[in-house]
Write a protein that holds these residues in place. Sequence first.
Motif, mmCIF file in Angstrom:
data_model
loop_
_atom_site.group_PDB
_atom_site.id
_atom_site.type_symbol
_atom_site.label_atom_id
_atom_site.label_comp_id
_atom_site.label_asym_id
_atom_site.label_seq_id
_atom_site.Cartn_x
_atom_site.Cartn_y
_atom_site.Cartn_z
ATOM 1 N N LEU A 73 0.597 -5.420 -23.449
ATOM 2 C CA LEU A 73 1.270 -4.504 -22.531
ATOM 3 C C LEU A 73 1.282 -5.141 -21.153
ATOM 4 N N GLU A 74 2.421 -5.120 -20.468
ATOM 5 C CA GLU A 74 2.517 -5.590 -19.085
ATOM 6 C C GLU A 74 2.780 -4.396 -18.173
ATOM 7 N N ILE A 75 1.865 -4.146 -17.258
ATOM 8 C CA ILE A 75 2.050 -3.075 -16.284
ATOM 9 C C ILE A 75 2.851 -3.632 -15.112
ATOM 10 N N ASP A 76 4.033 -3.087 -14.908
ATOM 11 C CA ASP A 76 4.896 -3.517 -13.806
ATOM 12 C C ASP A 76 4.505 -2.723 -12.554
ATOM 13 N N PRO A 77 3.880 -3.370 -11.544
ATOM 14 C CA PRO A 77 3.425 -2.612 -10.375
ATOM 15 C C PRO A 77 4.547 -1.855 -9.667
ATOM 16 N N ALA A 78 5.730 -2.478 -9.526
ATOM 17 C CA ALA A 78 6.831 -1.815 -8.830
ATOM 18 C C ALA A 78 7.305 -0.589 -9.603
ATOM 19 N N ARG A 79 7.505 -0.749 -10.903
ATOM 20 C CA ARG A 79 7.955 0.378 -11.726
ATOM 21 C C ARG A 79 6.871 1.455 -11.789
ATOM 22 N N THR A 80 5.623 1.036 -11.912
ATOM 23 C CA THR A 80 4.525 1.997 -11.970
ATOM 24 C C THR A 80 4.440 2.791 -10.674
ATOM 25 N N THR A 81 4.641 2.097 -9.534
ATOM 26 C CA THR A 81 4.623 2.781 -8.241
ATOM 27 C C THR A 81 5.760 3.788 -8.156
ATOM 28 N N ASP A 82 6.959 3.392 -8.608
ATOM 29 C CA ASP A 82 8.107 4.307 -8.592
ATOM 30 C C ASP A 82 7.814 5.563 -9.424
#
Length: 342
Positions: A73-82
Amino acid sequence: MLNGVADGREVVFVGGKGGVGKTAVASALGLALARTGRRVLVVSTDPAHNLGHLWGRPVGDSVVELAPLLTGLEIDPARTTDEHLRAVRETMQRLMPEQVHGEVARHLELARDAPGTHEAAVLERIAEVLERRQPDQLVVVDTAPSGHTSRLVALPELMQAWTEGLLRRQDRSARFGAALRGLQRRGSGGRTPDAGERAAADVLGSPPRPGDGPSDRRGRRDAEIRAILDRRRARFADLRGLLQDPARSAFVIVLAAERLPVLESVELHGQLTRAGMQVGALVVNKRSPADAGDLLAARRRLEEGYVAQLAESLPGLPVTEVPLLPEEILGAEGLGRLAAYL
């Protein structure tokens, strides 16, 4: 061997200076453990994701199979923040009056790039992954470079303290609201709310119920805010307890036998220790061979001095040395070769 670091634990963090092979070590460790029959999830929090490139297949924010018993699993910081800010906005707009919705949206948009926002969002996502993991599953977290990682592991304590501060403020507000509701009931004598009180109800912004007055709506809103903050506090308290329990979690620092990676690893060890997290092992990656020509032999002698410095600075920590491998580390075959040294 790193297998001992994972024994009985729920999560192992792998971190260190950028470019030292953290993702490869995290993946190889996960693969080695999966081949022993343990279920493993490798999670990358590094904005410059290499997990998918390393395995030669797309890996995103949904769990995918990498090998038998091994998922990624890759946690996308930008998408997660959104997603984090959108959830906060929806909750606040549901609880707050309509006339302040625009102000809420502007405030959260400004918060998007505020220091700590990405880390807080990623931390919540990690907490969610750990909460949803299978009972027998080990989570191996491939972290971003050292500075980001040290902030991330220190956040649970900070976020818990911040949330508890909000709860104290909420308690004071609730007590004030209860006193106000008492005064309103005594003053109204059971009569129908007048226009001013109905306007106050609109400002309080809670969904109406038949027979409700503004104080009832405010009471329900206070209770819901309290429930949200309680859940948040419990999540951070659980995560903090997990990270600070050496029987349940550990950190593996990956480095190269060079001056800056050694110094940064010693500093990272201190930061992790102050945050209450145990460092379980060190991995010195890509060690030069001593018998492959004068150039690499000279390089090996130079590296020996840095390995000795590491042992002197961090005595008692298990050190695994991984040689510089001739082939590129890609896919299950390449990671299997690396796993043999872990």
